[in-house]
Design an enzyme around this catalytic site. Structure first.
Site, mmCIF file in Angstrom:
data_model
loop_
_atom_site.group_PDB
_atom_site.id
_atom_site.type_symbol
_atom_site.label_atom_id
_atom_site.label_comp_id
_atom_site.label_asym_id
_atom_site.label_seq_id
_atom_site.Cartn_x
_atom_site.Cartn_y
_atom_site.Cartn_z
ATOM 1 N N ASN A 161 120.673 122.629 62.909
ATOM 2 C CA ASN A 161 120.284 123.964 62.448
ATOM 3 C C ASN A 161 119.546 124.660 63.573
ATOM 4 O OD1 ASN A 161 120.060 125.862 60.123
ATOM 5 N ND2 ASN A 161 117.906 125.742 60.676
ATOM 6 N N GLU A 162 120.016 125.833 63.932
ATOM 7 C CA GLU A 162 119.360 126.612 64.984
ATOM 8 C C GLU A 162 118.888 125.696 66.110
ATOM 9 O OE1 GLU A 162 116.341 129.117 63.242
ATOM 10 O OE2 GLU A 162 117.817 130.623 62.716
ATOM 11 N N GLU A 319 122.457 133.501 58.315
ATOM 12 C CA GLU A 319 121.160 133.715 57.660
ATOM 13 C C GLU A 319 120.661 135.118 57.962
ATOM 14 O OE1 GLU A 319 117.991 131.090 58.838
ATOM 15 O OE2 GLU A 319 119.256 129.323 58.760
ATOM 16 N N TRP A 327 107.108 134.537 59.127
ATOM 17 C CA TRP A 327 106.717 134.012 60.442
ATOM 18 C C TRP A 327 106.342 135.100 61.456
ATOM 19 C CZ3 TRP A 327 110.490 136.065 63.489
ATOM 20 C CH2 TRP A 327 111.760 136.252 62.932
ATOM 21 N N GLU A 367 107.267 127.739 54.141
ATOM 22 C CA GLU A 367 108.096 128.934 53.938
ATOM 23 C C GLU A 367 107.964 129.487 52.524
ATOM 24 O OE1 GLU A 367 111.267 128.632 57.478
ATOM 25 O OE2 GLU A 367 111.871 127.610 55.649
ATOM 26 N N LYS A 368 106.863 129.144 51.863
ATOM 27 C CA LYS A 368 106.749 129.577 50.455
ATOM 28 C C LYS A 368 106.546 131.086 50.325
ATOM 29 C CE LYS A 368 101.949 127.920 50.083
ATOM 30 N NZ LYS A 368 101.942 127.328 51.437
ATOM 31 N N PHE A 369 106.163 131.771 51.401
ATOM 32 C CA PHE A 369 106.044 133.227 51.309
ATOM 33 C C PHE A 369 107.246 133.947 51.915
ATOM 34 C CE2 PHE A 369 101.528 131.935 50.926
ATOM 35 C CZ PHE A 369 101.360 132.372 49.612
HETATM 36 C C1 GAL Z 1 115.529 130.165 60.417
HETATM 37 C C2 GAL Z 1 115.861 128.785 59.897
HETATM 38 C C3 GAL Z 1 115.665 128.637 58.414
HETATM 39 C C4 GAL Z 1 114.404 129.323 57.978
HETATM 40 C C5 GAL Z 1 114.451 130.774 58.382
HETATM 41 C C6 GAL Z 1 113.239 131.561 57.948
HETATM 42 O O1 GAL Z 1 114.963 130.025 61.678
HETATM 43 O O2 GAL Z 1 117.168 128.406 60.233
HETATM 44 O O3 GAL Z 1 115.627 127.265 58.102
HETATM 45 O O4 GAL Z 1 113.316 128.684 58.579
HETATM 46 O O5 GAL Z 1 114.538 130.861 59.786
HETATM 47 O O6 GAL Z 1 113.310 132.898 58.374
#
Ligand code: GAL
Length: 678
Positions: A161-162, A319, A327, A367-369
């Site tokens: 993933n990424e 995504e 973040w 990542e709950k928010f």
């Molecule tokens: C991406 C990642 C996901 C999630 C998302 C949040 O970097 O692939 O798992 O973390 O960002 O924005």
């Protein structure tokens, strides 16, 4: 013209066997109880979801102890999704290693430039060169591919993933040894490396490869070519992990394989031009970055770049977010209409599918928010209503699948150039290469001109104009492609600090801008960056900031002049007739209006037109077409209603329109037009 110079990936989103465009999400069922899974799958159907990425962070569940596999959870969720007719994008699960692995083999942990270790507790805590990580991850991939490699519901393999999101560079001893092998393969002899790295400087001459280290934290500036080669090595090393996983999958499965790229402003660690040919389908993750002045323009650039990576073929948005992320320093929710507008912008620029991170908002973890298709508030929420509404619209857009985007302008872009151009010890630290790329792209966006993003060296015959922003590092052969294009009648616009060094970061002596000096008909002896907050006046009444150059004309004519400061009277923007074409040079940082005026003039002379009347000034208009139809995407990024004159079937509101149609503030229209009609 369509992009056709690049290798076309073997399969495209239509090859996933879905009925229409992909519409889906990351789904992390391991965070939820079994009864929630059933509810989730029922709600996915309600929302029109047809592709779900699972097992992205599944390693510690699937392999709870070294070599002990437990696929029961994955079996169950795969059957639930399969029974619901939902396609699966199956993660290999290798993105983040489980605690048993880093406890038993702490040497897997990555080390940063100052020699300190990065510990578990977050994600992606593994060294890309670690043989232990490689062995354990490939064993997991083998077990997973063997089990599900021919499952009819699995439409796509999602490697890791990424890759490189957090662990692109590791400076440990294992990485150092791998770097040395990579250098030996690249240079063949230590003499060739010494020459390429310019190690005569500061007593850096190496006697053997064994003496070489990664560019660990130093007291002074590190050797720039050592740094550049390390950047190249890091990108290749992670590509090696992708290749190893993909090759293992191929032993058991014919299903398309990809990994999600991060074509984004804040992550530039991988050279995706070299990765792209290895993907069955190009997939990208994109999040609006509110630290940028115009996030929606950066979105357009990222989408166009992703289409470039796909060689013009349709691609997959793996995504994006339904609303806020978690973040950035300030995580802004999306305004009404914005999720649709962002989705439509990606589809307009070639995406044949749009997926979100993630399905159900997490209640625990970092990542709950983060927003999700199914928010914390549940189905009684605006967020859920938006998800269902968007699903309906994307389902309606099935007919767009496979249609192409046309562009008359190519923009040359390279990650390798960014690595070199953004290094320390340059004439100013106030310039970032990508900002200069965005500035030029933004001017074209403002003019409503559709652009293809191409790598250096891409054939340009199909274009009328090539723009070359801040291409500091360029190979002779790649510069020659641009010069030949102009001599044969093409037009080029090159901006400052281009053509300066070759692939070893070695200056082309004899005057700047090196590789483009003859083409541009100018010569610069010394750069003249400005002091912080300083500006000089230009003859169009605007000001130049950050960077100026005393440009001597060796064939070009002056189009715009510096009128104050030490360069007063000297050219700031020039145009050179070269063969049958012309080559423009911008030697400074122009203000947006001034840059737009120059770009407008260049496009006019090159015969390049906006995509449609009314495009620009906050209204994005992009066309996709196939042999029979054209779809006009009209996106109103302003906070006032606008009008357009497109007739046809409008797919957002699902009605016929003609004459003048009002598009509300923030609104989106997608109009199908019949190409066969006179
Ligand atoms: C991406 C990642 C996901 C999630 C998302 C949040 O970097 O692939 O798992 O973390 O960002 O924005």
């Amino acid at each position: 013209m369509t992009l056709r110079s690049l290798p076309i990936p073997a399969e495209t989103a239509p090859g996933l066997g879905l009925d229409g465009l992909a519409f889906g999400c990351d789904y992390n069922p391991e965070q939820w109880d079994r009864d929630v899974w059933r509810e989730d799958v029922a709600l996915m159907r309600q929302a029109g979801v047809n592709l779900v990425a699972i097992n992205i962070f599944g390693w510690s569940h699937v392999e709870p102890r070294d070599g002990e596999y437990d696929f029961s959870g994955l079996d169950e969720i795969i059957e639930l999704l399969a029974d619901a007719g939902i396609g699966i994008d199956l993660g290999t699960g290798t993105a983040s290693c489980p605690p048993w692995l880093t406890t038993a083999y702490p040497e897997v942990l990555p080390v940063v430039a100052d020699g300190t270790t990065r510990w578990p507790g977050g994600r992606q805590a593994w060294c890309p060169s670690s043989p232990v990580y490689r062995e354990k991850s490939i064993a997991l991939v083998r077990a997973t591919a063997e089990r599900y490699g021919s499952h009819p519901a699995v439409k796509l393999w999602h490697v890791s993933n990424e890759l490189g999101c957090h662990n692109a560079a590791c400076y440990c001893d294992v990485s150092a040894a791998a770097f040395r092998s990579w250098l030996e393969a690249r240079y063949g002899s230590i003499a060739a490396l010494n020459s390429a790295w310019g190690t005569a400087f500061w007593s850096q001459r190496y006697d053997t490869f064994a003496e070489i280290l990664p560019p660990r934290a130093t007291l002074s500036f590190v050797n720039p070519t050592q740094r550049l080669d390390f950047d190249r090595f890091c990108s290749d090393e992670l590509l090696g992990q992708y290749r190893a996983e993909a090759a293992t999958i191929r032993e058991f499965s014919e299903i398309p394989i990809t990994t999600n790229f991060m074509v984004a402003a804040h992550i530039t660690a991988l050279d995706y031009w070299s990765w792209a040919p290895e993907m069955s389908v190009i997939a990208n993750d994109h999040y609006l970055d509110h630290r940028l002045p115009r996030p929606h323009v950066e979105l357009a650039f990222a989408a166009d770049t992703t289409r470039g990576l796909a060689g013009g073929s349709p691609w997959l948005l793996m995504e994006h977010s339904t609303s806020a992320v978690n973040w950035q320093p300030r995580n802004l929710p999306k305004a009404p209409g914005e999720m649709l507008r962002n989705t439509a912008a990606h589809i307009a620029r070639g995406a044949d599918g749009v997926c979100f991170f993630q399905w159900r908002a997490s209640v625990s973890g970092s990542e709950k928010f983060h927003s999700a298709m199914l928010p914390h508030a549940g189905t009684d929420s605006r967020g859920w209503a938006n998800t269902v509404e968007l699903g309906r619209i994307v389902t309606r857009l099935a007919e767009v699948r496979g249609a192409r985007v046309h562009a008359d302008v190519a923009l040359v872009f390279s990650w390798e150039n960014q690595w070199a151009a953004d290094q320390e010890a340059h004439p100013t630290s106030d310039i970032r290469a990508l900002e200069q790329v965005h500035a030029l792209y933004g001017a074209l966006w403002d003019l409503g001109v559709t652009v293809d993003i191409v790598p250096p060296g891409a054939p340009l015959d199909d274009y009328a104009l090539v723009v070359v922003p801040h291409l500091y590092l360029v190979r002779d052969a790649d510069a020659a492609v641009i010069a030949d294009f102009v001599r044969r009648g093409g037009h080029a616009l090159v901006t400052f600090f281009s053509g300066i060094v070759d692939e070893t970061d070695r200056i082309r002596a004899g005057g700047y801008p090196g590789a483009f000096r003859d083409l541009l008909g100018v010569r610069v002896e010394e750069f003249a960056p400005l002091a912080e907050h300083d500006a000089v006046a230009l003859s169009d009444g605007s000001v130049a900031t950050i960077w100026t150059e005393p440009v001597s004309l060796t064939g070009a004519e002056s189009i715009l002049q510096y009128v104050s400061g030490p360069l007063a009277g000297m050219p700031a923007v020039t145009r050179n007739r070269a063969g049958a074409g012309s080559a423009w040079y911008v030697s400074t940082v122009l203000q947006p209006a001034s840059l737009r005026a120059i770009v407008e003039r260049v496009t006019r002379e090159a015969g390049v037109h906006p995509t449609a009347p009314g495009a620009g000034a906050g209204v994005e208009i992009v066309r996709r077409s196939n042999d029979t139809h054209e779809w006009v995407f009209v996106l109103n990024h302003t906070d006032a209603p606008v009008e357009h004159g497109f007739s046809g079937h409008e797919l957002v509101t699902d009605r016929a329109i003609s004459g003048t149609t009002a598009l509300p503030a923030g609104g989106t229209h997608i109009i199908r037009q019949d190409r066969s009609r006179p």
